[in-house]
Design a protein around this motif. Structure first.
Motif, PDB file in Angstrom:
ATOM      1  N   THR A  47      89.344 -30.858  65.589  1.00  0.00           N
ATOM      2  CA  THR A  47      90.154 -29.696  65.216  1.00  0.00           C
ATOM      3  C   THR A  47      89.499 -28.395  65.662  1.00  0.00           C
ATOM      4  O   THR A  47      90.177 -27.477  66.139  1.00  0.00           O
ATOM      5  CB  THR A  47      90.380 -29.682  63.690  1.00  0.00           C
ATOM      6  OG1 THR A  47      90.951 -30.927  63.287  1.00  0.00           O
ATOM      7  CG2 THR A  47      91.309 -28.555  63.293  1.00  0.00           C
TER       8      THR A  47
ATOM      9  N   ARG B 100     101.547 -30.834  61.445  1.00  0.00           N
ATOM     10  CA  ARG B 100     101.021 -32.149  61.123  1.00  0.00           C
ATOM     11  C   ARG B 100     101.986 -32.799  60.149  1.00  0.00           C
ATOM     12  O   ARG B 100     102.844 -32.138  59.563  1.00  0.00           O
ATOM     13  CB  ARG B 100      99.637 -32.091  60.490  1.00  0.00           C
ATOM     14  CG  ARG B 100      99.562 -31.268  59.228  1.00  0.00           C
ATOM     15  CD  ARG B 100      98.350 -31.591  58.393  1.00  0.00           C
ATOM     16  NE  ARG B 100      98.524 -32.856  57.680  1.00  0.00           N
ATOM     17  CZ  ARG B 100      97.618 -33.358  56.852  1.00  0.00           C
ATOM     18  NH1 ARG B 100      96.480 -32.741  56.659  1.00  0.00           N
ATOM     19  NH2 ARG B 100      97.843 -34.495  56.229  1.00  0.00           N
TER      20      ARG B 100
ATOM     21  N   ASP C  45      97.997 -32.191  64.421  1.00  0.00           N
ATOM     22  CA  ASP C  45      96.786 -32.691  63.775  1.00  0.00           C
ATOM     23  C   ASP C  45      97.101 -33.907  62.907  1.00  0.00           C
ATOM     24  O   ASP C  45      98.233 -34.086  62.461  1.00  0.00           O
ATOM     25  CB  ASP C  45      96.180 -31.574  62.918  1.00  0.00           C
ATOM     26  CG  ASP C  45      94.696 -31.763  62.658  1.00  0.00           C
ATOM     27  OD1 ASP C  45      94.075 -32.575  63.373  1.00  0.00           O
ATOM     28  OD2 ASP C  45      94.152 -31.095  61.762  1.00  0.00           O
ATOM     29  N   GLU C  46      96.096 -34.733  62.661  1.00  0.00           N
ATOM     30  CA  GLU C  46      96.214 -35.911  61.793  1.00  0.00           C
ATOM     31  C   GLU C  46      97.370 -36.819  62.219  1.00  0.00           C
ATOM     32  O   GLU C  46      98.120 -37.332  61.380  1.00  0.00           O
ATOM     33  CB  GLU C  46      96.420 -35.459  60.335  1.00  0.00           C
ATOM     34  CG  GLU C  46      95.312 -34.620  59.760  1.00  0.00           C
ATOM     35  CD  GLU C  46      94.009 -35.402  59.573  1.00  0.00           C
ATOM     36  OE1 GLU C  46      94.088 -36.632  59.420  1.00  0.00           O
ATOM     37  OE2 GLU C  46      92.940 -34.790  59.583  1.00  0.00           O
ATOM     38  N   CYS C  47      97.520 -37.052  63.513  1.00  0.00           N
ATOM     39  CA  CYS C  47      98.687 -37.810  63.952  1.00  0.00           C
ATOM     40  C   CYS C  47      98.449 -39.314  63.953  1.00  0.00           C
ATOM     41  O   CYS C  47      99.277 -40.065  64.450  1.00  0.00           O
ATOM     42  CB  CYS C  47      99.177 -37.326  65.315  1.00  0.00           C
ATOM     43  SG  CYS C  47      98.002 -37.396  66.635  1.00  0.00           S
TER      44      CYS C  47
ATOM     45  N   CYS D 176      97.009 -33.468  70.674  1.00  0.00           N
ATOM     46  CA  CYS D 176      97.130 -34.428  69.575  1.00  0.00           C
ATOM     47  C   CYS D 176      95.736 -34.866  69.137  1.00  0.00           C
ATOM     48  O   CYS D 176      94.912 -35.211  69.978  1.00  0.00           O
ATOM     49  CB  CYS D 176      97.932 -35.652  70.012  1.00  0.00           C
ATOM     50  SG  CYS D 176      99.653 -35.320  70.435  1.00  0.00           S
TER      51      CYS D 176
ATOM     52  N   GLY E 251      93.400 -37.064  65.954  1.00  0.00           N
ATOM     53  CA  GLY E 251      93.451 -37.924  64.782  1.00  0.00           C
ATOM     54  C   GLY E 251      92.292 -38.893  64.740  1.00  0.00           C
ATOM     55  O   GLY E 251      91.613 -39.121  65.735  1.00  0.00           O
TER      56      GLY E 251
END
Length: 464
Positions: free
Chosen positions: A287, A311, A386-388, A411, A413
């Protein structure tokens, strides 16, 4: 083909929610959908959840095959699947099994819940059609265990959309050579293209690895670092980057702490790469690098107009309406990782909070819910997804197809932190796009090896 050679697949509800057109995935074999599955789809289709759309698609697909002039007897006995584009090998039949009409006198499980009814249906069909193979297909791990314990011989996960069998085989985005890369390279053609140096090396001298576009190459004993520009099965065209040059890259005051971050930053700052996929453990800098590169490209270089951060919410892209405020205020709790990152980037400023507000306005940073992305066309922006790891392949496809001209999608994660009930590391949408896009010349993927957040985080990642 003899009837005994054709398997009979009994589908659980979660298979149709995961892939609404799963009925076309079993080639010449027959598919049975228990009536209980239709009841569960009916209960889900009207909910205000993203998964309800998949339920409606599955119901419409069943209606297209079994609707019209089909008689009740034909629906129970089986209707041949019609030809469908992209599913030419699906030549089996589809039937609905009226499990509510049966008294499961020999069933091993009490029929007081839907899972047990579906398991009992598979048991009944296994006894009725023996020695023909009857297979229960479900993505519910506990249901697979119960089914095995109840006496069903063949129980499987739905793996048709899995591109790899083991997460250990997931593409990392780079290949590390032992020793010195340039050792025993006898036929190298080097030329200068502007400020870049490009090498053409025969594939047979590089190795038997299946190299792909934008894959990074590093070695153990030299300063070499390159990126594959093309591979024509004869020669490998390599852009010479250099390990030292990558480690000295700078984005919004952030420098790479290791070569993996250096490769990621090089891809992030390259305007010719439209999609950058960052994977890795917690604390590896995904990130932070993405946000620093986004600010650098929008504010300092003026390559894009704004930064859009989104997200999935923990309920897999469900409602955000219970939180007060505007869309951006509702999304703020889910995007705390981004605001934390902005604080890190400006912690040495005289007035950090003032700097953050100024930069958010200057870079036009927008927090958006993934719920409202369908139908949009995003132009000239850097989009951070984020957090995909918690998104399905269809949800990530929805996001990627929103990207218009001049937009870069990042992307990120961690496949070890999946919160979804029905996703695993090998079925996550993040894994799906890593494998699907590895041969696309407009994308790059980097696995950020190593935790740099803190020695505490590093020890926890390695030992817990």
């Amino acid at each position: 083909m003899e009837q005994d050679d054709k398997k009979l697949f009994v589908l659980d509800t979660n298979v149709l929610l995961h892939e609404p057109l799963a009925i076309y995935s079993f080639k010449e074999h027959d598919v049975v959908v228990p009536m209980t599955v239709l009841e569960e789809l009916d209960q889900i289709k009207d909910r205000k959840r993203d998964i309800s759309r998949d339920a409606r698609v599955a119901i419409r697909a069943l209606e297209d095959i079994l609707g019209g002039q089909t008689t009740p007897e034909e629906i129970v006995s089986g209707v041949t699947l019609p030809k469908r584009e992209g599913h030419g090998d699906a030549v089996g039949s589809l039937s609905i099994f009226p499990d509510h009409q049966l008294e499961f006198t020999q069933a091993s499980l009490p029929g007081d819940n839907n899972d047990n009814r579906i398991i009992n249906t598979a048991l009944h069909l296994q006894n009725q059609f023996a020695p023909r193979h009857v297979v229960l297909v479900t993505k519910d791990i506990n249901m697979r265990l119960k089914a095995k314990g109840a006496g069903i011989n063949l129980v499987e996960d739905y793996r048709t959309d899995q591109l790899i069998d083991d997460i250990r085989f997931l593409t990392k985005g780079f290949h590390q050579f032992e020793g010195d890369f340039w050792a025993r390279k006898e036929h190298v053609n080097t030329e200068t293209q502007g400020r870049h140096t490009v090498h053409r090396v025969p594939v047979k001298e590089v190795g038997e690895e299946n190299f792909y576009t934008n894959q990074f190459l590093i070695d153990q004993d030299s300063n070499f670092c390159g990126r594959v520009l093309s591979n024509d099965d004869q020669d490998l065209e390599i852009l010479d980057l250099g390990r030292d040059r990558l480690l000295n890259l700078d984005a919004w005051g952030i420098k790479p702490k290791n070569i993996y971050q250096g490769m990621a930053m090089q891809a992030l700052l390259d305007p010719d790469i439209d999609l950058v996929i960052l994977t890795g453990p917690a604390g590896c800098g995904k990130t932070l690098l993405a946000m620093a590169a986004a600010l650098e490209m929008v504010v300092e270089r003026g390559l894009y107009d704004k930064v859009i951060v989104t997200r999935n919410t923990p309920e897999i892209a469900e409602s955000i309406g219970f939180l007060p405020g505007t869309e951006e205020e509702k999304m703020a709790p889910w995007l705390a990782a981004i605001t934390d990152t902005l604080e890190v980037l400006h912690k040495h400023d005289v007035n950090p909070s003032g700097s953050m507000n100024y930069i958010m306005d200057k870079a036009n940073i927008q927090f958006k819910s993934i719920n409202f992305m369908r139908g949009r066309s995003i132009q000239n922006s850097v989009v951070l997804l984020d957090e995909c790891q918690n998104l399905t392949a269809s949800q990530i496809k929805t996001m990627i197809t929103r990207m218009g001209e001049g937009t870069k999608l990042i992307c990120s994660g961690n496949l070890a932190q999946i919160d979804s009930n029905y996703l695993t590391a090998v079925t996550s949408g993040l894994t799906y796009i890593v494998e699907r896009f590895k041969n696309f010349d407009g994308s790059a993927n980097v696995y950020l090896n190593g935790v740099v957040r803190s020695r505490l985080a590093e020890f926890a990642e390695e030992n817990l």
